[in-house]
Design an enzyme around this catalytic site. Structure first.
Site, PDB file in Angstrom:
ATOM      1  N   TYR A 129      12.705  21.966  38.820  1.00 49.52           N
ATOM      2  CA  TYR A 129      14.022  22.166  37.512  1.00 49.52           C
ATOM      3  C   TYR A 129      15.622  22.918  38.518  1.00 49.52           C
ATOM      4  O   TYR A 129      16.309  22.190  38.177  1.00 49.52           O
ATOM      5  CB  TYR A 129      13.434  23.490  37.369  1.00 49.52           C
ATOM      6  CG  TYR A 129      14.455  24.629  37.275  1.00 49.52           C
ATOM      7  CD1 TYR A 129      14.325  24.443  35.492  1.00 49.52           C
ATOM      8  CD2 TYR A 129      14.927  25.719  37.229  1.00 49.52           C
ATOM      9  CE1 TYR A 129      15.708  25.101  34.400  1.00 49.52           C
ATOM     10  CE2 TYR A 129      16.392  26.034  37.284  1.00 49.52           C
ATOM     11  CZ  TYR A 129      16.417  25.785  35.291  1.00 49.52           C
ATOM     12  OH  TYR A 129      17.308  26.536  34.262  1.00 49.52           O
ATOM     13  N   GLY A 164      19.889  24.299  21.657  1.00 52.15           N
ATOM     14  CA  GLY A 164      18.782  25.574  21.720  1.00 52.15           C
ATOM     15  C   GLY A 164      19.740  26.684  21.321  1.00 52.15           C
ATOM     16  O   GLY A 164      19.611  28.448  22.088  1.00 52.15           O
TER      17      GLY A 164
HETATM   18  P1  NDP Z   1      14.774  29.935  26.004  1.00 51.20           P
HETATM   19  O1  NDP Z   1      13.553  29.329  26.546  1.00 51.20           O
HETATM   20  O2  NDP Z   1      14.466  31.697  25.583  1.00 51.20           O
HETATM   21  O3  NDP Z   1      15.813  29.012  25.368  1.00 51.20           O
HETATM   22  C1  NDP Z   1      15.528  27.720  25.602  1.00 51.20           C
HETATM   23  C2  NDP Z   1      15.892  27.382  24.412  1.00 51.20           C
HETATM   24  O4  NDP Z   1      15.946  25.679  24.564  1.00 51.20           O
HETATM   25  C3  NDP Z   1      15.574  27.671  23.243  1.00 51.20           C
HETATM   26  O5  NDP Z   1      16.089  27.831  21.782  1.00 51.20           O
HETATM   27  C4  NDP Z   1      14.790  26.156  22.682  1.00 51.20           C
HETATM   28  O6  NDP Z   1      14.922  25.531  21.733  1.00 51.20           O
HETATM   29  C5  NDP Z   1      15.457  24.682  23.656  1.00 51.20           C
HETATM   30  N1  NDP Z   1      14.767  23.919  23.495  1.00 51.20           N
HETATM   31  C6  NDP Z   1      13.740  23.549  24.743  1.00 51.20           C
HETATM   32  N2  NDP Z   1      13.579  22.392  25.069  1.00 51.20           N
HETATM   33  C7  NDP Z   1      14.367  21.732  23.878  1.00 51.20           C
HETATM   34  C8  NDP Z   1      14.128  20.278  23.276  1.00 51.20           C
HETATM   35  N3  NDP Z   1      13.402  19.752  24.374  1.00 51.20           N
HETATM   36  N4  NDP Z   1      15.068  19.692  22.194  1.00 51.20           N
HETATM   37  C9  NDP Z   1      15.527  20.907  21.501  1.00 51.20           C
HETATM   38  N5  NDP Z   1      16.119  21.984  22.119  1.00 51.20           N
HETATM   39  C10 NDP Z   1      14.860  22.994  23.115  1.00 51.20           C
HETATM   40  O7  NDP Z   1      15.675  30.100  27.360  1.00 51.20           O
HETATM   41  P2  NDP Z   1      17.080  30.744  28.219  1.00 51.20           P
HETATM   42  O8  NDP Z   1      17.645  30.723  26.891  1.00 51.20           O
HETATM   43  O9  NDP Z   1      16.848  30.973  29.021  1.00 51.20           O
HETATM   44  O10 NDP Z   1      17.024  28.897  28.385  1.00 51.20           O
HETATM   45  C11 NDP Z   1      18.700  28.037  28.312  1.00 51.20           C
HETATM   46  C12 NDP Z   1      18.595  27.547  29.104  1.00 51.20           C
HETATM   47  O11 NDP Z   1      19.865  27.877  30.278  1.00 51.20           O
HETATM   48  C13 NDP Z   1      18.645  26.342  29.815  1.00 51.20           C
HETATM   49  O12 NDP Z   1      19.564  25.211  30.302  1.00 51.20           O
HETATM   50  C14 NDP Z   1      17.909  27.382  31.186  1.00 51.20           C
HETATM   51  O13 NDP Z   1      17.640  25.868  32.392  1.00 51.20           O
HETATM   52  C15 NDP Z   1      19.513  27.515  30.979  1.00 51.20           C
HETATM   53  N6  NDP Z   1      19.017  29.133  32.299  1.00 51.20           N
HETATM   54  C16 NDP Z   1      17.988  30.144  32.319  1.00 51.20           C
HETATM   55  C17 NDP Z   1      18.496  31.200  33.390  1.00 51.20           C
HETATM   56  C18 NDP Z   1      17.356  32.507  32.749  1.00 51.20           C
HETATM   57  O14 NDP Z   1      17.276  33.239  33.656  1.00 51.20           O
HETATM   58  N7  NDP Z   1      16.749  32.293  31.619  1.00 51.20           N
HETATM   59  C19 NDP Z   1      19.331  30.989  33.671  1.00 51.20           C
HETATM   60  C20 NDP Z   1      20.302  29.828  34.028  1.00 51.20           C
HETATM   61  C21 NDP Z   1      20.160  29.296  33.513  1.00 51.20           C
HETATM   62  P3  NDP Z   1      13.568  24.864  20.357  1.00 51.20           P
HETATM   63  O15 NDP Z   1      12.317  25.479  21.217  1.00 51.20           O
HETATM   64  O16 NDP Z   1      13.573  25.888  19.219  1.00 51.20           O
HETATM   65  O17 NDP Z   1      13.593  23.626  20.598  1.00 51.20           O
HETATM   66  C1  8X3 Z   2      16.738  30.020  35.690  1.00 50.15           C
HETATM   67  C2  8X3 Z   2      17.637  31.275  37.255  1.00 50.15           C
HETATM   68  O1  8X3 Z   2      16.795  31.494  39.783  1.00 50.15           O
HETATM   69  O2  8X3 Z   2      15.227  31.245  38.076  1.00 50.15           O
HETATM   70  O3  8X3 Z   2      17.296  29.078  35.930  1.00 50.15           O
HETATM   71  O4  8X3 Z   2      16.137  29.606  38.681  1.00 50.15           O
HETATM   72  S1  8X3 Z   2      16.048  30.695  38.245  1.00 50.15           S
END
Ligand code: NDP
Ligand code: 8X3
Length: 246
Positions: free
Chosen positions: A147, A4
């Protein structure tokens, strides 16, 4: 290897590990974006290999890992980041399809990558798995149900793996971010950008780079130090459900 890496925290990790002088394998579904990121990082002197596949597709993931060129086979650090939230509704009203996508990506996708890459780390007695969990995995918040459960699973799977590799030099880290401004909320609200923007109103959220800093720190800690788990919150966030907006 960062899963990702096309957006948000994964992209932040790609840039920070590149600045640290590492060679990178970047994955995601969006091949064109991967190519653009590859060009950006390569121009700055980083060696990059991109692999475009969906972590939910076990066959595609297996093919991608099994056909890695010889020089890229010994993965030292796996950042299991690919993941998403879909929807914010009471558990009794949620969408079956959204639930399946979250479970297949956040839990089963992470497990697939772990299963494919960790055996090599154990055999080489060297490696580090950095799972991107969440504050959402520590306690449920209103309407977060499925989630939150997937991120709770990431915590348990990280703890389990850490126990299972404890007789090797392999390390396991669970990074648990709070509010990070990425494409996360656009995805969660199925492209409703206004609703997504409201999530970050009145508070200075974290950035992908903030989380990447911690990942790079954990990966470069002395060999006898295992950063097992880190909770990273925005300053005005007290917990998964307490956010003070000004
Ligand atoms: P984004 O949506 O900006 O990025 C998500 C990434 O995951 C993209 O690069 C996407 O790539 C990839 N992805 C999603 N589904 C798939 C799939 N099926 N196969 C391969 N790649 C996939 O979100 P974030 O950067 O915020 O999220 C990244 C991680 O951080 C997640 O696990 C999220 O749960 C976690 N997180 C996020 C928080 C937040 O507040 N933003 C807080 C805590 C945790 P592509 O679409 O090119 O496949
Ligand atoms: C992503 C942060 O607080 O939206 O995991 O769940 S929150």
């Amino acid at each position: 290897m960062i899963t990702g890496a096309t957006s948000g925290i994964g992209l932040g990790c790609a840039r920070k590990f590149a600045a640290n002088g590492d060679r990178l394998i970047l994955t995601g579904r969006r091949a064109q974006l991967l190519e653009e990121i590859c060009q950006e990082l390569t121009a700055n002197g980083t060696e990059v290999l991109t692999l475009s596949f969906d972590v939910r597709d076990r066959e595609a993931a297996t093919r991608a890992i099994n056909t890695l060129p010889e020089a890229w086979r010994n993965i030292d650090v796996l950042v299991n980041n690919a993941g998403l939230a879909l929807g914010l509704e009471p558990e009794y009203e949620g969408s079956f399809e959204d639930w399946e996508t979250m479970i297949d990506t956040n839990i089963k996708g992470l497990l697939t990558m772990t299963r494919l890459i960790v055996p090599g780390m154990v055999a080489r007695d060297r490696g580090h798995i950095i799972n991107i969990g969440s504050v959402a995995g520590d306690a449920a918040y209103a309407n977060g149900n499925v989630y939150c459960a997937t991120k709770s699973a990431v915590k348990t799977l990280s703890d389990g793996l850490r126990i299972d590799v404890a007789n090797s030099a392999v390390r396991v880290t669970n990074l648990k971010p709070g509010l990070v401004e990425t494409n996360f909320s656009n995805t969660r609200f199925h492209g409703d950008t206004e609703r997504a923007a409201n999530v970050y109103k009145g508070i200075k959220p974290l950035t992908g780079d903030d989380i990447a800093d911690v990942a790079v720190y954990a990966a470069n800690a002395p060999a006898h130090v295992q950063i097992a788990e880190v909770l990273i919150l925005a300053t005005h966030q007290g917990s998964g459900s307490v956010i003070v907006r000004k």
